[in-house]
Structures are given as C-alpha cells and as structure tokens.
Design an enzyme around this catalytic site. Sequence first.
Site, PDB file in Angstrom:
ATOM      1  N   HIS A 122      -5.200   1.736   6.959  1.00 53.85           N
ATOM      2  CA  HIS A 122      -3.842   2.252   7.138  1.00 53.85           C
ATOM      3  C   HIS A 122      -3.559   3.379   6.127  1.00 53.85           C
ATOM      4  O   HIS A 122      -3.064   4.447   6.506  1.00 53.85           O
ATOM      5  CB  HIS A 122      -2.841   1.089   6.962  1.00 53.85           C
ATOM      6  N   GLU A 123      -3.897   3.137   4.858  1.00 52.93           N
ATOM      7  CA  GLU A 123      -3.606   4.140   3.821  1.00 52.93           C
ATOM      8  C   GLU A 123      -4.503   5.371   3.990  1.00 52.93           C
ATOM      9  O   GLU A 123      -4.060   6.500   3.787  1.00 52.93           O
ATOM     10  CB  GLU A 123      -3.771   3.539   2.416  1.00 52.93           C
ATOM     11  N   GLN A 156       3.171  10.031   0.988  1.00 52.72           N
ATOM     12  CA  GLN A 156       4.433   9.304   1.177  1.00 52.72           C
ATOM     13  C   GLN A 156       5.421   9.546   0.045  1.00 52.72           C
ATOM     14  O   GLN A 156       6.607   9.291   0.202  1.00 52.72           O
ATOM     15  CB  GLN A 156       4.176   7.795   1.327  1.00 52.72           C
ATOM     16  N   CYS A 211       5.130  -0.188   7.499  1.00 51.60           N
ATOM     17  CA  CYS A 211       4.841   0.984   6.676  1.00 51.60           C
ATOM     18  C   CYS A 211       6.107   1.344   5.911  1.00 51.60           C
ATOM     19  O   CYS A 211       7.197   1.331   6.496  1.00 51.60           O
ATOM     20  CB  CYS A 211       4.404   2.146   7.572  1.00 51.60           C
ATOM     21  N   LEU A 212       5.975   1.654   4.624  1.00 56.90           N
ATOM     22  CA  LEU A 212       7.161   1.988   3.823  1.00 56.90           C
ATOM     23  C   LEU A 212       7.851   3.261   4.327  1.00 56.90           C
ATOM     24  O   LEU A 212       9.016   3.476   4.038  1.00 56.90           O
ATOM     25  CB  LEU A 212       6.784   2.148   2.346  1.00 56.90           C
ATOM     26  N   GLY A 260       0.834  -1.191   0.000  1.00 57.36           N
ATOM     27  CA  GLY A 260       0.000   0.000   0.000  1.00 57.36           C
ATOM     28  C   GLY A 260       0.870   1.243   0.000  1.00 57.36           C
ATOM     29  O   GLY A 260       2.007   1.203   0.486  1.00 57.36           O
ATOM     30  N   HIS A 307      -3.041   7.726   6.406  1.00 57.80           N
ATOM     31  CA  HIS A 307      -1.960   8.565   5.856  1.00 57.80           C
ATOM     32  C   HIS A 307      -2.521   9.890   5.323  1.00 57.80           C
ATOM     33  O   HIS A 307      -1.879  10.935   5.448  1.00 57.80           O
ATOM     34  CB  HIS A 307      -1.236   7.850   4.714  1.00 57.80           C
TER      35      HIS A 307
HETATM   36 NI    NI Z   1       2.092   3.355   5.661  1.00 58.43          NI
END
Ligand code: NI
Length: 180
Positions: A139-140, A52, A97-98, A47, A143
């Site tokens: 989660h996304e 991000q 998370c990236l 995701g 963000h």
């Molecule tokens: Ni994330």
Amino acid sequence: MSILKIARLGHPILLQKAKIVEDITSNKTKKIIQDMTETMLDAKGIGLSAPQIHINRQIIIFRVPEEDDEKKIKITALINPGFTKITDKTENEWEGCLSIPGMLGLVKRFSIIQYEGSDMRGNIIQKKAEGLHARIVQHEYDHLQGILYTSRLVDNSAFGYAEEIEEYWKKKEIEKNQSQ
Ligand code: NI
C-alpha cells in the site's frame, strides 16, 4: 518534530511519482522521517508515505501492530523502497488510508513479498513479509507511484464508509463463513 497536515484524496501530490532520495543519511531526510512518525502516530495510522505529507520523495514508514514488542511501538522507515512477490498467491482484505479518512475498500495484494530499502543510516534493509505486514508495504509503495488503493479495488462496489462496510459487508462475510 512536528505533526504535519496529511494530503487528502483529490490533492494532486497523491497522484505523482515520488523522486528518489539522494541524500539518504542527511539531517533533512532524518527530519522528514521524524515528522512522518509523529504525524502517523497522531493520526493513529499504521503506515504513511512522504507524498502524503506533501513531500515528493521515496520514503515510507509503517508499523505492524502484531509485531510490536511489549509496550513498545516498532516503526520501520524505508528510503527508496522496492519489493518483489514471493508467490503469485493473493489475498483480498479491507484497507483504509489516512488520505481517505473514514473509508474502506477491498483490495487484492500479494500474500508474501520480499521488500528492501535503506534505513536513515544508509544500511540496506531486506525482509520477507506476509499478511498485514506485506499488505502495508504494498500500500505504501503504491503511494510512491502515485497510486491509491481506490484504483485497486476488487470491484467498484467494494468501497464505502467504514460504518457501512462493517454493517453491510463484514457482517455478511461472518455469516457466510459461519454457514459454511
Ligand atoms: Ni495510504
């Protein structure tokens, strides 16, 4: 398409609220989604949100590995997404998370949700999701509100490097389940 740099924990853009996308069907939006896709696949993520990659717009993409067709990765892009819970039931599960590479945290999410948003052709996507699928969307979506999973931990100690979590938390959970 380009692989873009991913903002990491500490970068202020991760704490900002993303702006609504007005030009949903524009080439600019399409390009952002293409770059997000390439960036997410390169980083081996499931995701990614536009903030991000330093773009303050309400766009998320995700893939649900267990729902991929044979040999084909299916990626969903949602513009201006939203969701509602279908039940009050929640699940605790480890998330990464990236923007927080190498770390995992235990996070509570709604088990079943209904989400919606636009695709890049301007069509409305509406879908019911549960399990990992529901978790990724929540989660996304977070963000886009400037919220990272680290502020949703089940408890403050349930956070750490993936190797240590595997060693000291996940093994413990398996043993606990086996002795029940
Ligand atoms: Ni994330």
